[in-house]
Design an enzyme around this catalytic site. Structure first.
Site, PDB file in Angstrom:
ATOM      1  N   ASN A  11     -10.409-134.012 -72.441  1.00  0.00           N
ATOM      2  CA  ASN A  11     -10.252-133.941 -70.994  1.00  0.00           C
ATOM      3  C   ASN A  11     -10.268-132.506 -70.491  1.00  0.00           C
ATOM      4  OD1 ASN A  11     -10.287-136.643 -70.321  1.00  0.00           O
ATOM      5  ND2 ASN A  11      -8.078-136.910 -70.570  1.00  0.00           N
TER       6      ASN A  11
ATOM      7  N   GLU B  34     -18.912-135.261 -74.469  1.00  0.00           N
ATOM      8  CA  GLU B  34     -17.613-135.430 -73.789  1.00  0.00           C
ATOM      9  C   GLU B  34     -17.596-136.693 -72.926  1.00  0.00           C
ATOM     10  OE1 GLU B  34     -16.158-133.398 -75.319  1.00  0.00           O
ATOM     11  OE2 GLU B  34     -17.086-131.431 -75.303  1.00  0.00           O
TER      12      GLU B  34
END
Length: 386
Positions: free
Chosen positions: A242, A365
Protein backbone atom coordinates in the site's frame (compact mmCIF):
# COMPACT_ATOMS: atom_id res chain seq x y z
CA UNK A 1 5.12 30.05 -12.49
CA UNK A 2 1.81 28.34 -13.28
CA UNK A 3 2.05 24.72 -14.39
CA UNK A 4 1.11 24.37 -18.09
CA UNK A 5 -1.30 21.56 -17.24
CA UNK A 6 -2.84 23.24 -14.17
CA UNK A 7 -6.34 24.33 -15.17
CA UNK A 8 -7.63 24.63 -11.60
CA UNK A 9 -4.84 26.41 -9.70
CA UNK A 10 -3.95 23.19 -7.91
CA UNK A 11 -0.64 24.79 -6.95
CA UNK A 12 -2.59 26.99 -4.52
CA UNK A 13 -3.44 23.83 -2.56
CA UNK A 14 0.25 23.02 -2.00
CA UNK A 15 2.41 24.41 0.78
CA UNK A 16 5.63 26.32 0.21
CA UNK A 17 7.58 23.27 1.35
CA UNK A 18 5.76 21.02 -1.10
CA UNK A 19 6.44 23.42 -3.98
CA UNK A 20 10.10 23.60 -2.96
CA UNK A 21 10.31 19.81 -2.99
CA UNK A 22 8.80 19.76 -6.47
CA UNK A 23 11.34 22.20 -7.83
CA UNK A 24 14.25 20.39 -6.20
CA UNK A 25 13.32 16.99 -7.65
CA UNK A 26 12.31 18.48 -11.00
CA UNK A 27 15.71 20.14 -11.26
CA UNK A 28 17.40 16.81 -10.60
CA UNK A 29 15.29 15.12 -13.27
CA UNK A 30 16.00 17.88 -15.79
CA UNK A 31 19.74 17.73 -15.15
CA UNK A 32 20.42 14.04 -14.61
CA UNK A 33 17.60 12.00 -16.14
CA UNK A 34 16.16 13.77 -19.18
CA UNK A 35 19.46 14.10 -21.10
CA UNK A 36 20.24 10.39 -20.60
CA UNK A 37 16.99 8.48 -20.34
CA UNK A 38 16.57 7.64 -24.05
CA UNK A 39 20.00 6.00 -24.07
CA UNK A 40 19.39 4.21 -20.76
CA UNK A 41 16.04 2.92 -21.99
CA UNK A 42 17.34 1.78 -25.38
CA UNK A 43 20.33 -0.02 -23.86
CA UNK A 44 18.48 -1.36 -20.81
CA UNK A 45 20.76 0.43 -18.34
CA UNK A 46 19.88 1.28 -14.76
CA UNK A 47 22.27 4.10 -13.78
CA UNK A 48 23.52 2.99 -10.39
CA UNK A 49 25.61 6.13 -9.99
CA UNK A 50 22.48 8.21 -9.32
CA UNK A 51 21.55 6.17 -6.24
CA UNK A 52 23.75 8.23 -3.94
CA UNK A 53 22.51 11.42 -5.62
CA UNK A 54 18.92 10.41 -4.88
CA UNK A 55 19.94 9.70 -1.29
CA UNK A 56 21.52 13.14 -1.09
CA UNK A 57 18.19 14.67 -2.12
CA UNK A 58 16.46 12.76 0.67
CA UNK A 59 14.45 10.53 -1.68
CA UNK A 60 15.18 7.12 -0.14
CA UNK A 61 12.68 6.17 2.53
CA UNK A 62 11.72 9.83 2.48
CA UNK A 63 8.35 9.32 4.20
CA UNK A 64 9.80 7.25 7.06
CA UNK A 65 10.58 8.73 10.47
CA UNK A 66 13.78 8.19 12.43
CA UNK A 67 16.74 5.86 11.84
CA UNK A 68 18.39 8.35 9.49
CA UNK A 69 15.33 8.59 7.24
CA UNK A 70 14.20 12.00 5.90
CA UNK A 71 10.78 12.02 7.59
CA UNK A 72 8.99 14.04 4.91
CA UNK A 73 5.22 14.25 4.51
CA UNK A 74 3.06 11.96 2.40
CA UNK A 75 2.33 14.72 -0.10
CA UNK A 76 5.99 15.64 -0.41
CA UNK A 77 6.75 11.99 -1.15
CA UNK A 78 3.97 11.89 -3.71
CA UNK A 79 5.24 15.03 -5.42
CA UNK A 80 8.75 13.58 -5.57
CA UNK A 81 7.36 10.38 -7.12
CA UNK A 82 5.49 12.42 -9.71
CA UNK A 83 8.56 14.40 -10.72
CA UNK A 84 10.73 11.27 -10.92
CA UNK A 85 8.20 9.49 -13.11
CA UNK A 86 7.98 12.50 -15.40
CA UNK A 87 11.56 11.48 -16.13
CA UNK A 88 10.93 7.73 -16.27
CA UNK A 89 8.87 5.14 -14.43
CA UNK A 90 11.94 2.98 -13.92
CA UNK A 91 13.70 5.64 -11.88
CA UNK A 92 10.63 6.26 -9.73
CA UNK A 93 10.34 2.50 -9.29
CA UNK A 94 13.82 2.38 -7.78
CA UNK A 95 12.79 4.87 -5.10
CA UNK A 96 9.57 2.92 -4.52
CA UNK A 97 11.26 -0.47 -4.17
CA UNK A 98 13.97 0.92 -1.90
CA UNK A 99 11.79 3.09 0.31
CA UNK A 100 8.16 2.02 0.11
CA UNK A 101 8.84 -1.72 -0.01
CA UNK A 102 12.21 -2.82 1.40
CA UNK A 103 12.74 -0.02 3.92
CA UNK A 104 9.06 0.11 4.88
CA UNK A 105 9.10 -3.63 5.60
CA UNK A 106 11.93 -3.15 8.08
CA UNK A 107 10.48 0.10 9.48
CA UNK A 108 7.00 -1.38 9.99
CA UNK A 109 7.83 -4.94 10.94
CA UNK A 110 11.46 -5.11 12.02
CA UNK A 111 13.08 -5.22 15.44
CA UNK A 112 14.94 -2.19 16.79
CA UNK A 113 18.20 -3.99 16.04
CA UNK A 114 17.17 -4.58 12.43
CA UNK A 115 16.08 -0.97 12.01
CA UNK A 116 19.33 0.36 13.46
CA UNK A 117 21.41 -1.99 11.34
CA UNK A 118 19.82 -1.37 7.95
CA UNK A 119 17.69 1.75 7.67
CA UNK A 120 20.39 4.46 8.04
CA UNK A 121 22.54 2.80 5.39
CA UNK A 122 19.58 2.31 3.07
CA UNK A 123 18.53 5.95 3.45
CA UNK A 124 22.10 6.95 2.56
CA UNK A 125 22.11 4.74 -0.55
CA UNK A 126 24.91 2.58 0.87
CA UNK A 127 22.70 -0.52 0.92
CA UNK A 128 20.12 -1.36 -1.75
CA UNK A 129 17.17 -3.55 -0.88
CA UNK A 130 14.61 -5.56 -2.83
CA UNK A 131 11.22 -7.05 -1.96
CA UNK A 132 10.49 -10.67 -2.86
CA UNK A 133 6.77 -11.43 -2.84
CA UNK A 134 5.62 -12.30 -6.39
CA UNK A 135 6.35 -15.80 -7.68
CA UNK A 136 6.21 -17.38 -11.14
CA UNK A 137 2.79 -18.84 -10.35
CA UNK A 138 1.64 -16.39 -7.66
CA UNK A 139 1.10 -12.81 -8.78
CA UNK A 140 -2.33 -11.46 -7.89
CA UNK A 141 -2.81 -14.30 -5.40
CA UNK A 142 0.23 -14.14 -3.10
CA UNK A 143 -1.51 -16.44 -0.64
CA UNK A 144 -0.71 -19.31 -3.00
CA UNK A 145 3.05 -18.72 -2.78
CA UNK A 146 5.15 -21.87 -2.71
CA UNK A 147 8.34 -20.46 -1.19
CA UNK A 148 8.67 -22.11 2.22
CA UNK A 149 10.81 -21.41 5.26
CA UNK A 150 11.29 -24.20 7.76
CA UNK A 151 12.90 -24.21 11.16
CA UNK A 152 16.13 -26.18 11.53
CA UNK A 153 17.33 -25.89 15.09
CA UNK A 154 17.80 -22.20 15.73
CA UNK A 155 17.99 -21.37 12.02
CA UNK A 156 15.56 -20.87 9.17
CA UNK A 157 16.04 -22.60 5.80
CA UNK A 158 14.23 -21.14 2.78
CA UNK A 159 13.52 -22.81 -0.57
CA UNK A 160 11.52 -21.35 -3.43
CA UNK A 161 11.50 -18.85 -6.26
CA UNK A 162 10.38 -15.27 -6.87
CA UNK A 163 9.79 -13.37 -10.12
CA UNK A 164 9.68 -9.73 -11.24
CA UNK A 165 11.68 -8.62 -8.22
CA UNK A 166 13.01 -5.10 -8.71
CA UNK A 167 16.72 -4.44 -8.00
CA UNK A 168 17.44 -8.01 -6.85
CA UNK A 169 20.67 -8.40 -8.84
CA UNK A 170 22.21 -5.22 -7.38
CA UNK A 171 20.70 -5.40 -3.89
CA UNK A 172 22.64 -6.21 -0.75
CA UNK A 173 19.55 -7.40 1.12
CA UNK A 174 16.25 -8.95 0.06
CA UNK A 175 13.00 -8.92 2.01
CA UNK A 176 11.71 -12.42 1.26
CA UNK A 177 8.17 -13.48 2.11
CA UNK A 178 7.64 -17.20 2.63
CA UNK A 179 5.12 -19.65 3.91
CA UNK A 180 5.96 -21.22 7.27
CA UNK A 181 4.20 -23.62 9.59
CA UNK A 182 3.01 -20.43 11.33
CA UNK A 183 1.69 -18.59 8.26
CA UNK A 184 3.41 -16.11 5.91
CA UNK A 185 6.50 -14.50 7.44
CA UNK A 186 9.11 -12.03 6.21
CA UNK A 187 12.89 -12.40 6.35
CA UNK A 188 15.86 -10.11 5.78
CA UNK A 189 18.12 -12.11 3.48
CA UNK A 190 21.61 -10.81 2.66
CA UNK A 191 21.99 -11.48 -1.05
CA UNK A 192 25.47 -12.96 -0.57
CA UNK A 193 23.95 -15.81 1.46
CA UNK A 194 24.78 -19.20 -0.12
CA UNK A 195 21.83 -20.46 -2.16
CA UNK A 196 20.51 -17.01 -3.11
CA UNK A 197 20.61 -16.32 -6.85
CA UNK A 198 19.16 -13.30 -8.70
CA UNK A 199 19.01 -13.27 -12.51
CA UNK A 200 17.92 -10.13 -14.41
CA UNK A 201 14.99 -10.52 -16.82
CA UNK A 202 16.39 -9.02 -19.99
CA UNK A 203 13.86 -9.44 -22.80
CA UNK A 204 11.57 -6.57 -21.81
CA UNK A 205 9.53 -4.06 -23.82
CA UNK A 206 8.83 -1.96 -20.73
CA UNK A 207 10.78 -0.57 -17.76
CA UNK A 208 14.03 -0.97 -19.64
CA UNK A 209 15.87 1.58 -17.50
CA UNK A 210 15.05 -0.51 -14.46
CA UNK A 211 16.02 -3.95 -13.15
CA UNK A 212 13.61 -6.83 -12.55
CA UNK A 213 14.82 -10.29 -11.69
CA UNK A 214 14.07 -13.92 -11.08
CA UNK A 215 15.22 -15.12 -7.66
CA UNK A 216 16.03 -18.71 -6.77
CA UNK A 217 16.38 -19.68 -3.11
CA UNK A 218 18.04 -23.05 -2.59
CA UNK A 219 18.54 -24.12 1.04
CA UNK A 220 19.15 -20.51 2.06
CA UNK A 221 20.10 -20.76 5.73
CA UNK A 222 19.45 -17.78 7.99
CA UNK A 223 19.81 -17.12 11.71
CA UNK A 224 16.71 -16.54 13.82
CA UNK A 225 17.51 -12.81 13.81
CA UNK A 226 16.66 -12.64 10.08
CA UNK A 227 12.94 -12.98 10.82
CA UNK A 228 10.90 -9.75 10.80
CA UNK A 229 9.25 -10.23 14.20
CA UNK A 230 6.21 -8.00 13.72
CA UNK A 231 4.93 -9.34 10.39
CA UNK A 232 2.65 -12.35 10.44
CA UNK A 233 0.31 -13.28 7.61
CA UNK A 234 -0.29 -11.47 4.34
CA UNK A 235 -1.08 -8.25 6.15
CA UNK A 236 2.68 -7.78 6.52
CA UNK A 237 3.54 -7.49 2.81
CA UNK A 238 0.21 -5.83 1.99
CA UNK A 239 0.99 -2.93 4.32
CA UNK A 240 4.20 -2.37 2.37
CA UNK A 241 2.43 -2.74 -0.99
CA UNK A 242 0.00 0.00 0.00
CA UNK A 243 2.94 2.35 0.55
CA UNK A 244 4.18 1.60 -2.96
CA UNK A 245 0.71 1.89 -4.45
CA UNK A 246 0.36 5.32 -2.88
CA UNK A 247 3.48 6.54 -4.66
CA UNK A 248 2.18 5.17 -7.96
CA UNK A 249 -1.00 7.26 -7.68
CA UNK A 250 1.19 10.36 -7.90
CA UNK A 251 3.94 8.95 -10.10
CA UNK A 252 1.83 8.06 -13.11
CA UNK A 253 0.52 11.62 -13.25
CA UNK A 254 4.12 12.68 -13.86
CA UNK A 255 4.36 10.41 -16.90
CA UNK A 256 0.99 11.71 -18.11
CA UNK A 257 1.99 15.34 -17.60
CA UNK A 258 5.28 14.91 -19.42
CA UNK A 259 3.50 13.26 -22.37
CA UNK A 260 0.87 15.99 -22.44
CA UNK A 261 3.47 18.77 -22.41
CA UNK A 262 5.37 17.02 -25.19
CA UNK A 263 2.18 16.88 -27.27
CA UNK A 264 1.39 20.56 -26.59
CA UNK A 265 4.86 21.69 -27.62
CA UNK A 266 4.94 19.47 -30.70
CA UNK A 267 1.49 20.57 -31.87
CA UNK A 268 2.47 24.23 -31.60
CA UNK A 269 5.61 23.74 -33.68
CA UNK A 270 4.48 21.14 -36.21
CA UNK A 271 2.92 22.61 -39.36
CA UNK A 272 0.33 20.70 -41.37
CA UNK A 273 -1.44 22.33 -44.34
CA UNK A 274 0.36 25.61 -43.51
CA UNK A 275 -1.05 25.73 -39.99
CA UNK A 276 0.20 24.50 -36.59
CA UNK A 277 -1.41 21.27 -35.45
CA UNK A 278 -2.47 23.12 -32.31
CA UNK A 279 -4.80 25.25 -34.42
CA UNK A 280 -7.04 22.35 -35.39
CA UNK A 281 -10.19 21.54 -33.43
CA UNK A 282 -9.46 17.82 -33.12
CA UNK A 283 -6.01 18.58 -31.69
CA UNK A 284 -7.42 20.97 -29.16
CA UNK A 285 -10.05 18.44 -28.13
CA UNK A 286 -7.35 15.85 -27.45
CA UNK A 287 -5.27 18.31 -25.44
CA UNK A 288 -8.28 19.42 -23.42
CA UNK A 289 -9.20 15.82 -22.58
CA UNK A 290 -5.63 15.12 -21.48
CA UNK A 291 -5.48 18.24 -19.30
CA UNK A 292 -8.82 17.48 -17.67
CA UNK A 293 -7.74 13.97 -16.69
CA UNK A 294 -4.39 15.20 -15.38
CA UNK A 295 -6.16 17.77 -13.21
CA UNK A 296 -8.66 15.20 -11.91
CA UNK A 297 -5.84 12.73 -11.26
CA UNK A 298 -3.84 15.36 -9.39
CA UNK A 299 -6.78 16.28 -7.19
CA UNK A 300 -7.37 12.59 -6.47
CA UNK A 301 -3.71 12.08 -5.54
CA UNK A 302 -3.69 15.17 -3.35
CA UNK A 303 -6.84 14.16 -1.49
CA UNK A 304 -5.43 10.69 -0.87
CA UNK A 305 -2.20 12.28 0.32
CA UNK A 306 -4.01 14.52 2.78
CA UNK A 307 -5.96 11.50 4.07
CA UNK A 308 -2.66 9.68 4.57
CA UNK A 309 -1.19 12.59 6.46
CA UNK A 310 -4.28 12.73 8.68
CA UNK A 311 -4.05 9.00 9.46
CA UNK A 312 -7.38 8.33 7.75
CA UNK A 313 -6.20 6.45 4.65
CA UNK A 314 -8.05 3.20 3.87
CA UNK A 315 -7.11 0.46 1.39
CA UNK A 316 -10.04 1.31 -0.90
CA UNK A 317 -8.80 4.91 -1.15
CA UNK A 318 -5.51 3.59 -2.52
CA UNK A 319 -7.27 1.26 -4.94
CA UNK A 320 -9.40 4.13 -6.25
CA UNK A 321 -6.29 6.19 -6.88
CA UNK A 322 -4.18 3.50 -8.50
CA UNK A 323 -6.99 2.17 -10.70
CA UNK A 324 -8.06 5.58 -11.96
CA UNK A 325 -4.72 7.27 -12.36
CA UNK A 326 -2.95 4.35 -14.05
CA UNK A 327 -5.85 3.87 -16.43
CA UNK A 328 -6.03 7.55 -17.37
CA UNK A 329 -2.26 8.07 -17.53
CA UNK A 330 -1.69 5.29 -20.03
CA UNK A 331 -4.51 6.66 -22.22
CA UNK A 332 -2.95 10.12 -22.13
CA UNK A 333 0.47 8.76 -23.08
CA UNK A 334 -0.97 6.74 -25.98
CA UNK A 335 -2.99 9.69 -27.26
CA UNK A 336 0.06 11.94 -27.02
CA UNK A 337 2.06 9.42 -29.04
CA UNK A 338 -0.62 9.41 -31.73
CA UNK A 339 -0.46 13.20 -31.97
CA UNK A 340 3.23 12.96 -32.77
CA UNK A 341 2.56 10.72 -35.77
CA UNK A 342 5.50 8.65 -36.96
CA UNK A 343 7.94 10.72 -34.92
CA UNK A 344 6.19 9.44 -31.82
CA UNK A 345 7.65 5.96 -32.14
CA UNK A 346 11.21 7.25 -31.74
CA UNK A 347 13.05 7.70 -28.47
CA UNK A 348 13.47 11.38 -29.31
CA UNK A 349 10.04 11.82 -27.75
CA UNK A 350 8.81 10.48 -24.41
CA UNK A 351 5.12 9.45 -24.74
CA UNK A 352 5.56 5.93 -26.15
CA UNK A 353 8.36 5.19 -23.67
CA UNK A 354 6.03 6.34 -20.89
CA UNK A 355 3.14 4.29 -22.29
CA UNK A 356 5.32 1.18 -22.47
CA UNK A 357 6.49 1.71 -18.90
CA UNK A 358 2.95 2.21 -17.68
CA UNK A 359 2.00 -1.23 -18.96
CA UNK A 360 4.20 -2.49 -16.11
CA UNK A 361 3.07 0.08 -13.57
CA UNK A 362 -0.55 -0.71 -14.34
CA UNK A 363 0.19 -4.38 -13.70
CA UNK A 364 2.41 -4.36 -10.61
CA UNK A 365 1.24 -3.55 -7.07
CA UNK A 366 -2.21 -4.82 -8.07
CA UNK A 367 -3.71 -5.09 -11.55
CA UNK A 368 -6.75 -3.10 -12.65
CA UNK A 369 -8.82 -6.19 -11.98
CA UNK A 370 -7.56 -6.60 -8.42
CA UNK A 371 -8.23 -2.96 -7.54
CA UNK A 372 -11.64 -3.15 -9.19
CA UNK A 373 -12.51 -6.08 -6.93
CA UNK A 374 -11.18 -4.31 -3.84
CA UNK A 375 -13.48 -1.40 -4.64
CA UNK A 376 -16.33 -3.75 -5.50
CA UNK A 377 -15.93 -5.47 -2.15
CA UNK A 378 -15.97 -2.07 -0.42
CA UNK A 379 -19.13 -1.00 -2.26
CA UNK A 380 -21.12 -4.23 -1.94
CA UNK A 381 -19.61 -5.94 1.07
CA UNK A 382 -19.27 -9.09 -1.02
CA UNK A 383 -15.75 -10.35 -1.90
CA UNK A 384 -15.66 -11.56 -5.50
CA UNK A 385 -12.01 -12.57 -5.87
CA UNK A 386 -12.82 -16.25 -6.48
Amino acid sequence: MTEPSDLLDIDSLLTAGELTMREKVRGFVDERIRPNIANWFENAVFPQDIVREMAGLGLLGMHLQGYGCPGRSAVEYGIAAMELEAGDSGLRTFVSVQGSLAMSAIHKHGSEEQKDEWLPRMAAGEVIGCFGLTEPSAGSDPGSMKTFARRDGGDWVINGSKRWIGLASIAQIAIIWAQTSDGVRGFIVPTNTPGFKATPIEAKLSMRASIQCDIELTDVRLPATALLPNAKGLRGPFECLNEARYGIIWGVMGAARDSYETAVNYSQERLQFDKPLAGYQLTQQKLVNMALEINKGMLLALQIGRLKEAGRLKPHHISAGKLNNCREAITICRDARAMLGGNGITLEYSPLRHANNLESVRTYEGTDEVHTLILGNHITGIPAFR
